[in-house]
Write a protein that holds these residues in place. Structure first.
Motif, PDB file in Angstrom:
ATOM      1  N   CYS A   1     -12.507  10.317 -46.111  1.00  0.00           N
ATOM      2  CA  CYS A   1     -12.274   9.230 -47.059  1.00  0.00           C
ATOM      3  C   CYS A   1     -12.445   9.752 -48.476  1.00  0.00           C
ATOM      4  O   CYS A   1     -13.574   9.938 -48.952  1.00  0.00           O
ATOM      5  CB  CYS A   1     -13.236   8.076 -46.801  1.00  0.00           C
TER       6      CYS A   1
ATOM      7  N   CYS B   1      -9.942   3.727 -46.678  1.00  0.00           N
ATOM      8  CA  CYS B   1      -9.920   5.077 -46.100  1.00  0.00           C
ATOM      9  C   CYS B   1      -8.761   5.289 -45.145  1.00  0.00           C
ATOM     10  O   CYS B   1      -8.256   6.407 -45.023  1.00  0.00           O
ATOM     11  CB  CYS B   1     -11.225   5.357 -45.366  1.00  0.00           C
TER      12      CYS B   1
ATOM     13  N   TYR C   1     -12.682   1.218 -44.128  1.00  0.00           N
ATOM     14  CA  TYR C   1     -13.248   1.294 -45.473  1.00  0.00           C
ATOM     15  C   TYR C   1     -14.561   2.067 -45.424  1.00  0.00           C
ATOM     16  O   TYR C   1     -15.222   2.117 -44.376  1.00  0.00           O
ATOM     17  CB  TYR C   1     -13.520  -0.103 -46.037  1.00  0.00           C
ATOM     18  N   ASP C   2     -14.949   2.645 -46.578  1.00  0.00           N
ATOM     19  CA  ASP C   2     -16.264   3.279 -46.625  1.00  0.00           C
ATOM     20  C   ASP C   2     -17.291   2.280 -47.153  1.00  0.00           C
ATOM     21  O   ASP C   2     -16.970   1.105 -47.387  1.00  0.00           O
ATOM     22  CB  ASP C   2     -16.243   4.567 -47.460  1.00  0.00           C
ATOM     23  N   THR C   3     -18.509   2.721 -47.356  1.00  0.00           N
ATOM     24  CA  THR C   3     -19.577   1.814 -47.780  1.00  0.00           C
ATOM     25  C   THR C   3     -19.383   1.290 -49.192  1.00  0.00           C
ATOM     26  O   THR C   3     -20.016   0.307 -49.582  1.00  0.00           O
ATOM     27  CB  THR C   3     -20.941   2.532 -47.700  1.00  0.00           C
ATOM     28  N   ASN C   4     -18.492   1.948 -49.963  1.00  0.00           N
ATOM     29  CA  ASN C   4     -18.199   1.493 -51.326  1.00  0.00           C
ATOM     30  C   ASN C   4     -16.915   0.680 -51.384  1.00  0.00           C
ATOM     31  O   ASN C   4     -16.360   0.475 -52.464  1.00  0.00           O
ATOM     32  CB  ASN C   4     -18.091   2.690 -52.264  1.00  0.00           C
ATOM     33  N   ALA C   5     -16.418   0.229 -50.226  1.00  0.00           N
ATOM     34  CA  ALA C   5     -15.206  -0.582 -50.119  1.00  0.00           C
ATOM     35  C   ALA C   5     -13.945   0.185 -50.510  1.00  0.00           C
ATOM     36  O   ALA C   5     -12.934  -0.410 -50.859  1.00  0.00           O
ATOM     37  CB  ALA C   5     -15.332  -1.852 -50.958  1.00  0.00           C
ATOM     38  N   LEU C   6     -13.995   1.522 -50.438  1.00  0.00           N
ATOM     39  CA  LEU C   6     -12.806   2.330 -50.682  1.00  0.00           C
ATOM     40  C   LEU C   6     -11.955   2.336 -49.420  1.00  0.00           C
ATOM     41  O   LEU C   6     -12.458   2.571 -48.321  1.00  0.00           O
ATOM     42  CB  LEU C   6     -13.196   3.761 -51.054  1.00  0.00           C
TER      43      LEU C   6
ATOM     44  N   TYR D   1      -6.539  10.760 -50.568  1.00  0.00           N
ATOM     45  CA  TYR D   1      -6.850   9.333 -50.471  1.00  0.00           C
ATOM     46  C   TYR D   1      -5.578   8.486 -50.475  1.00  0.00           C
ATOM     47  O   TYR D   1      -4.476   8.974 -50.762  1.00  0.00           O
ATOM     48  CB  TYR D   1      -7.751   8.911 -51.635  1.00  0.00           C
TER      49      TYR D   1
END
Length: 221
Positions: free
Chosen positions: A160, A150, A143-148, A29
């Motif tokens: 991600c 990527c 970004y992923d669906t959790n706002a991480l 990450y």
């Protein structure tokens, strides 16, 4: 000691020997850092929450790590003055210096090559977050669906925060930095000297137990 007990001990010894070769779990990450003087400090908030001040230096590093304690820091010693030297201050905006380290080849997902590390000076509105500054100079972001976060500048193309085996990553890195004649083969997947010696000892005990059992049978005849 019966033969069955010895065999149980042998199986347990083999399990202990192989447990030490188990791969540690890590995650691939982008980590986020703040420059505090001459050192990097792992950020306690995500880039979408942090609102840096004019003159701040922040960094991102793509790597494989188990947690923040062993996370790889951005490489390089560039400071705000050198990164933003060609970006003059303007009223109604702030400048944020960014260090972008795309990691080593051993950090890269399969089939991808990390871009060279680089720096950028983002000139953004006074209330902009680090994520805003990053988007201004290093898009596209993913970004992923959790706002991480990527991907930065489109790297990597996929994945991600996926879990990977650190042992494999470390072995790949060792192969690129260690000369063949200096390579340590103690962790090459084969049995260690201690394991072989332990098996020999238990095998001897098993033989002794078998001999004693035969002796007892002969004595009772």
């Amino acid at each position: 000691m019966t033969r069955r007990v010895v065999l149980v001990l042998l199986a347990a010894f083999l399990l202990i020997g192989t447990a030490g070769q188990a791969q540690a779990a890590g995650y691939r990450y982008w980590s986020f850092w703040d420059r505090d003087g001459g050192k990097w400090v792992y950020a306690t908030q995500g880039p979408s929450l942090v609102r840096p001040s004019d003159g701040d230096v922040q960094g991102f590093r793509f790597a494989v790590s188990e947690n923040s304690d062993d996370a790889a820091q951005p490489r390089g010693t560039a400071d705000f003055a050198s990164i933003c030297a060609k970006t003059p201050a303007e009223d109604g905006s702030k400048r944020v210096a960014l260090v972008l380290d795309f990691g080593a080849a051993s950090d890269a997902p399969s089939g991808e090559t990390p871009p060279a590390p680089r720096t950028a000076c983002a000139q953004v509105s006074p209330d902009a977050t680090t994520a805003d500054a990053l988007a201004a100079v290093a898009g596209p972001l993913r970004y992923d669906t959790n706002a991480l976060l990527c991907a930065i500048a489109g790297y990597p193309k996929t994945g991600c925060g996926e879990q990977v085996a650190q042992e494999q990553e470390k072995q790949e890195e060792q192969r690129t930095t260690t000369a063949p004649e200096q390579k340590d083969t103690s962790d090459d997947g084969g049995p260690s000297v201690g394991l072989i010696a332990g098996i020999a000892v238990i095998a001897t005990l098993a033989g002794a137990a078998t001999w004693q059992a035969r002796r007892r049978r002969n004595a009772t005849r």
